[in-house]
Design a protein around this motif. Structure first.
Motif, mmCIF file in Angstrom:
data_model
loop_
_atom_site.group_PDB
_atom_site.id
_atom_site.type_symbol
_atom_site.label_atom_id
_atom_site.label_comp_id
_atom_site.label_asym_id
_atom_site.label_seq_id
_atom_site.Cartn_x
_atom_site.Cartn_y
_atom_site.Cartn_z
ATOM 1 N N LYS A 98 0.848 -1.179 0.000
ATOM 2 C CA LYS A 98 0.000 0.000 0.000
ATOM 3 C C LYS A 98 0.894 1.242 0.000
ATOM 4 O O LYS A 98 1.819 1.344 0.798
ATOM 5 N N ASP A 164 -8.450 1.241 -5.492
ATOM 6 C CA ASP A 164 -9.576 0.361 -5.206
ATOM 7 C C ASP A 164 -10.814 0.790 -5.980
ATOM 8 O O ASP A 164 -11.696 -0.017 -6.271
ATOM 9 N N SER A 165 -10.885 2.083 -6.345
ATOM 10 C CA SER A 165 -11.993 2.609 -7.137
ATOM 11 C C SER A 165 -11.509 3.843 -7.887
ATOM 12 O O SER A 165 -10.882 4.723 -7.289
ATOM 13 N N THR A 173 -2.618 0.602 -4.285
ATOM 14 C CA THR A 173 -1.809 -0.593 -4.088
ATOM 15 C C THR A 173 -0.845 -0.771 -5.253
ATOM 16 O O THR A 173 -1.241 -0.658 -6.417
#
Length: 461
Positions: A98, A164-165, A173
């Protein structure tokens, strides 16, 4: 204070606090706006230093070039805004891959805020000589050294990632082995280098930080795309970077920085020299020779169905296509990414193919989008897929042409990138799709255009 002003300021603070739940550049700019609203009268440098002080962002290297923060303003801000600013400015990498301190911009880039703000501060203090060591030299040298000691688990530089979006980014990530000089750190550094150089030579004393960031990061091209856009925007970062940077100076500073590393044995020293020379050449290749290439994970690609076949590189053929549908050029990252996902769904679900057919796709937003990429055999020119790349322009070019910047991006930048990277033969042959299949692709106008490009051939064996 007048109650109308108090209400306005409180609304700004609440608005910023609500907006700062995601890691998008527009959210950071809103936070800066709210801080400027409750700290009137401060100049841009005051706000930049105040943000760094609020984030507790200070190192010995920064002190050496920019001084300490003893004279920085203590900015008044809602605690939630201060917490958000600290979170998005301070950069770190976790063992789980991350990367924190990164925001997504409207042009689809991932930008680490720390080097961008350091570049601005150096420019505002007229200490332009600090741009190279603060933004590039130290990060690259540290990453190369780290790679020498951890060769099996790291890469020298430039690791990219995914959110993630795309619409509501919160977690970023890394996609591959980590590096200390990630792609987001380098991109943020490039922006800091450009903006720092700009404010050091132009009169920005009366301009606010939020206004400068909005003009640079929030520009939305119209139908004319980048051809009619201002000079100082994030979509043109590579063009501006190449005009401003001295790669010879950067390399000499890196060599000088490496000479003080005395804690290496002879074999490590030799390995470091090799990594530095190879890594620096690759750094120039990725960030100055190649166009910006948006990876599959960045535009939200679905998985390849089955197992891909691999090209034998370098390939000798390059085929040019147009999408026909979508018929309109895409001029923003959001639209281009949406078009990519739509084409992939059609190719996989309607055509029954393993993936989107093209190796790369050119938008009118200044970016190349990775389809099957450099290594996978495409599905774009029957009989020639295993020995060629297929590059497609988004739009219908039967009677019109892509914008000039998009044409040049493929004609010059993409081909130079492919040749320089050993993926396309320097003696390659260029064709339109219609020369391999019974089709009108790449459209009459675009087909006439590419006949004027070097390497075009009328005969396809």
């Amino acid at each position: 204070m007048d109650w109308h002003l108090r209400l306005l300021l409180s609304l700004l603070v609440v608005f910023a606090a609500e907006a700062t739940t995601t890691k998008h550049m527009k959210d950071f700019i809103r936070a800066v706006e709210s801080i400027e609203a409750v700290n009137p009268g401060l100049q841009m440098l005051d706000v930049v230093k105040g943000l760094r002080k609020a984030a507790g962002f200070e190192t010995d290297l920064i002190k050496r070039y920019l001084g300490d923060l003893s004279d920085a303003h203590d900015l008044v801000a809602d605690p939630s805004v201060t917490s958000y600013v600290s979170e998005v400015i301070n950069h770190s990498l976790s063992e789980l891959g991350k990367e924190k301190g990164v925001v997504l911009t409207l042009d689809g880039s991932n930008v680490a805020l720390a080097p961008m703000l350091l570049g601005l501060e150096a420019g505002l203090q007229s200490t332009v000589q600090a741009l190279y060591p603060l933004i590039f030299t130290d990060n690259l040298v540290a990453s190369f050294l780290h790679h020498v000691h951890n060769e099996q688990t790291t890469v020298p530089f430039g690791t990219k990632g995914f959110w993630d979006s795309i619409s509501s980014p919160k977690v970023y990530t890394l996609s591959d082995l980590p590096s200390l000089a990630t792609d987001a750190l380098i991109t943020g550094g490039i922006d800091g280098f450009i903006l720092g150089s700009e404010v050091s030579t132009s009169n920005h004393l009366e301009r606010s930080l939020s206004d400068l960031l909005k003009s640079y990061y929030s520009h939305q091209p119209d139908a004319a795309g980048l051809d009619a856009s201002p000079r100082l925007i994030s979509q043109k970062r590579r063009m501006n970077f190449k005009k401003l940077v001295s790669f010879s100076l950067l390399k000499s500073q890196m060599v000088q920085a490496l000479t003080v590393r005395r804690n290496l044995n002879e074999s490590e020293r030799k390995r470091l020299d090799d990594v530095m020379n190879e890594g620096f050449d690759q750094f120039v290749h990725v960030y100055a020779v190649c166009p910006k290439i948006v990876t599959r994970s960045q535009w939200g690609a679905a998985a390849f169905i089955g197992s891909p076949s691999y090209l034998s590189l370098p390939v000798s053929y390059l085929f040019i296509h147009h999408t026909y549908q979508p018929s309109k050029p895409c001029t923003t990252f959001d639209q281009c990414a949406s078009d990519m996902r739509s084409m992939q769904r059609y190719h996989q679900q309607s055509n029954g193919w393993s993936d989107i057919g093209y190796n790369f796709v050119a938008g009118s937003d200044g970016s190349i989008y990775e389809g099957r990429g450099w290594n996978w055999v495409g599905a774009h020119a029957y009989g020639y897929n295993s020995i060629s790349y297929g590059v497609c322009f988004i739009g219908d070019y039967t009677s019109t042409l892509p914008i000039r910047s998009a044409l040049d991006m493929v004609r010059y930048d993409f081909t130079s990138c492919a040749i320089n990277g050993g993926r396309l033969s320097s003696y390659y042959y260029l064709y339109g799709h219609r020369q391999a299949d019974s089709t009108d692709c790449p459209g009459n106008s675009l087909y006439r255009e590419i006949q004027n490009w070097s390497h075009w051939e009328s005969y396809l064996p």
